[in-house]
Design a protein around this motif. Structure first.
Motif, mmCIF file in Angstrom:
data_model
loop_
_atom_site.group_PDB
_atom_site.id
_atom_site.type_symbol
_atom_site.label_atom_id
_atom_site.label_comp_id
_atom_site.label_asym_id
_atom_site.label_seq_id
_atom_site.Cartn_x
_atom_site.Cartn_y
_atom_site.Cartn_z
ATOM 1 N N VAL A 26 35.883 -14.400 2.454
ATOM 2 C CA VAL A 26 36.628 -14.160 1.216
ATOM 3 C C VAL A 26 37.262 -12.775 1.174
ATOM 4 C CG1 VAL A 26 35.224 -15.787 -0.103
ATOM 5 C CG2 VAL A 26 34.523 -13.386 0.012
ATOM 6 N N TRP A 27 36.941 -11.925 2.167
ATOM 7 C CA TRP A 27 37.522 -10.577 2.197
ATOM 8 C C TRP A 27 37.279 -9.974 3.565
ATOM 9 C CZ3 TRP A 27 34.953 -5.596 2.275
ATOM 10 C CH2 TRP A 27 35.798 -4.510 2.006
ATOM 11 N N LYS A 28 38.254 -9.233 4.071
ATOM 12 C CA LYS A 28 38.103 -8.561 5.354
ATOM 13 C C LYS A 28 38.665 -7.149 5.265
ATOM 14 C CE LYS A 28 38.069 -12.560 8.447
ATOM 15 N NZ LYS A 28 38.611 -13.145 9.706
ATOM 16 N N LYS A 29 38.035 -6.248 6.009
ATOM 17 C CA LYS A 29 38.527 -4.875 6.113
ATOM 18 C C LYS A 29 38.128 -4.352 7.489
ATOM 19 C CE LYS A 29 38.255 -0.216 4.140
ATOM 20 N NZ LYS A 29 39.714 -0.027 4.062
ATOM 21 N N LYS A 31 36.835 -4.167 10.843
ATOM 22 C CA LYS A 31 35.987 -5.108 11.579
ATOM 23 C C LYS A 31 35.072 -5.907 10.637
ATOM 24 C CE LYS A 31 37.638 -3.024 15.199
ATOM 25 N NZ LYS A 31 36.877 -2.014 15.947
ATOM 26 N N ALA A 32 35.022 -5.524 9.380
ATOM 27 C CA ALA A 32 34.066 -6.115 8.442
ATOM 28 C C ALA A 32 34.592 -7.408 7.817
ATOM 29 C CB ALA A 32 33.721 -5.118 7.338
ATOM 30 N N THR A 33 33.645 -8.292 7.482
ATOM 31 C CA THR A 33 33.960 -9.557 6.811
ATOM 32 C C THR A 33 32.949 -9.796 5.702
ATOM 33 O OG1 THR A 33 34.798 -10.523 8.876
ATOM 34 C CG2 THR A 33 34.284 -12.041 7.093
ATOM 35 N N LEU A 34 33.439 -10.223 4.554
ATOM 36 C CA LEU A 34 32.566 -10.639 3.464
ATOM 37 C C LEU A 34 32.493 -12.159 3.490
ATOM 38 C CD1 LEU A 34 30.851 -9.860 1.003
ATOM 39 C CD2 LEU A 34 32.925 -10.070 -0.395
ATOM 40 N N TRP A 35 31.316 -12.677 3.810
ATOM 41 C CA TRP A 35 31.112 -14.121 3.914
ATOM 42 C C TRP A 35 30.526 -14.672 2.620
ATOM 43 C CZ3 TRP A 35 33.304 -16.377 7.931
ATOM 44 C CH2 TRP A 35 33.450 -15.677 9.137
ATOM 45 N N TYR A 36 31.006 -15.843 2.254
ATOM 46 C CA TYR A 36 30.534 -16.508 1.034
ATOM 47 C C TYR A 36 29.816 -17.794 1.419
ATOM 48 C CZ TYR A 36 30.834 -19.382 -3.212
ATOM 49 O OH TYR A 36 30.554 -20.205 -4.270
#
Length: 336
Positions: A26-29, A31-36
């Motif tokens: 639902v969001w990336k920055k 190398k990071a990813t926010l997983w739902y």
């Protein structure tokens, strides 16, 4: 015969799937990813936001069906968000711990709140992720209902390992600043060796455990997943390590109320969320003396310290929710 067959099969074919709980990004920055991870039977209005360490990959929280903390949360009615910091490269060497807190954790929380349309959120930090979560909560303007810190070092007055090196650092006789600035990033192999020096200097006990139960296919699969995780450490940015060593390890500024994150004072008194601090009695990495005192400095009215049986990864790999968490969390998560 089956024991030896299972043992050699695990050694020769170590690859195995992990992270199988259904999810979406639902969001990336960077190398990071926010997983739902949506709950199939949502029961609570307050979602969970998980923050894992910068040292390992977070799939230990979702090893396999029936052996997944994230799956347990969703089956118990909680929507889950997991912030995966990703694997940093040399180009990320200047990312500090403060950057991770403000630009990744705080922005990730804001995105999770918008995505869930929730009025409050529960933050759960594991290991060093809990340290970062505590630092974030001390400056957060977002509505944090609950803060759970699982085997997370916050108080660095005590050094349970490498105590002479830690003391030399505090006294200024040992300074890693030039080394960290020169190398830029700490390779994954060095992180792995450091962890092994603390936990298993001679790495053969896990293989003896495997041989002992290699006739059990379910045990072998679980062993392969955990061994995969313990072998896949990730690099650590030099800027983040320098900040953590100097600000926390050397000065213990979070406990002493002297820490600033992007020019904003990170005072534990700013934390009013319901607080659960968890330590395990067999942990070789984080001892209870490193997190028990945090409850004395926060402003929370509802705060609990829990010492449970197990090691550093027990709470992340146990099947189902631990009894103390299954009782504590639902009571503070606003049932639908």
């Amino acid at each position: 015969m089956k024991r030896w067959q299972g043992f050699f099969k695990a050694i020769v074919n170590p690859e195995i799937e992990v992270g199988l709980t259904p999810r979406s990004a639902v969001w990336k920055k960077n190398k990071a990813t926010l997983w739902y991870y949506p709950s199939p039977n949502k029961k609570y209005s307050i979602p969970l936001f998980l923050v894992y360490s910068l040292v390992n990959q977070p799939y230990i929280l979702d090893m396999a069906p029936g052996n997944s903390m994230i799956e347990s949360f969703t089956e118990n009615g909680f929507d889950v968000y997991l912030l995966d910091f990703g694997i940093p490269g040399y180009e990320d060497q200047d990312i500090t711990a403060s950057d991770y807190i403000v630009n990744y954790i705080q922005k990730g929380v804001k995105r999770a709140l918008r995505h869930s349309d929730a009025k409050e959120i529960t933050i759960i930090g594991y290991c060093l992720g809990g340290t970062l979560a505590t630092m974030y909560a001390a400056i957060a303007e977002e509505p944090i209902k609950n803060l759970i810190l699982s085997v997370s070092p916050v108080d660095f007055e005590t050094a349970p390992y490498f105590d002479k090196l830690a003391q030399a650092t505090k006294e200024g006789r040992l300074d890693f600043t030039n080394l960290l600035e020169t190398t830029g990033i700490i390779p994954a192999k060095m992180i792995k060796w450091a962890m092994r020096m603390v936990t298993s200097p001679i790495y053969f006990t896990p293989y003896l455990s495997l041989l002992n139960k290699a006739y059990d296919d379910e045990y072998v699969d679980k062993w392969k997943r955990l061994n995969k995780w313990t072998s896949e450490h990730i690099p650590f940015t030099g800027a983040a390590m320098k900040e953590l060593i100097n600000e926390l390890g050397k000065e213990n500024k979070l406990i002493n109320g002297e820490l600033y994150i992007h020019d904003k004072k990170a005072d534990l008194k700013n934390i009013h969320a319901n607080l659960l601090v968890i330590s395990t009695d067999l942990d070789q990495l984080v001892v209870k003396e490193q997190n028990i005192r945090v409850i004395d400095f926060v402003s929370s009215n509802d705060k609990t310290f829990s010492l449970v049986n197990g090691g550093h990864t027990t709470l992340a790999t146990d099947k189902g929710l631990p009894s103390f968490l299954s009782e504590w969390l639902p009571q503070r998560s606003d049932p639908l």
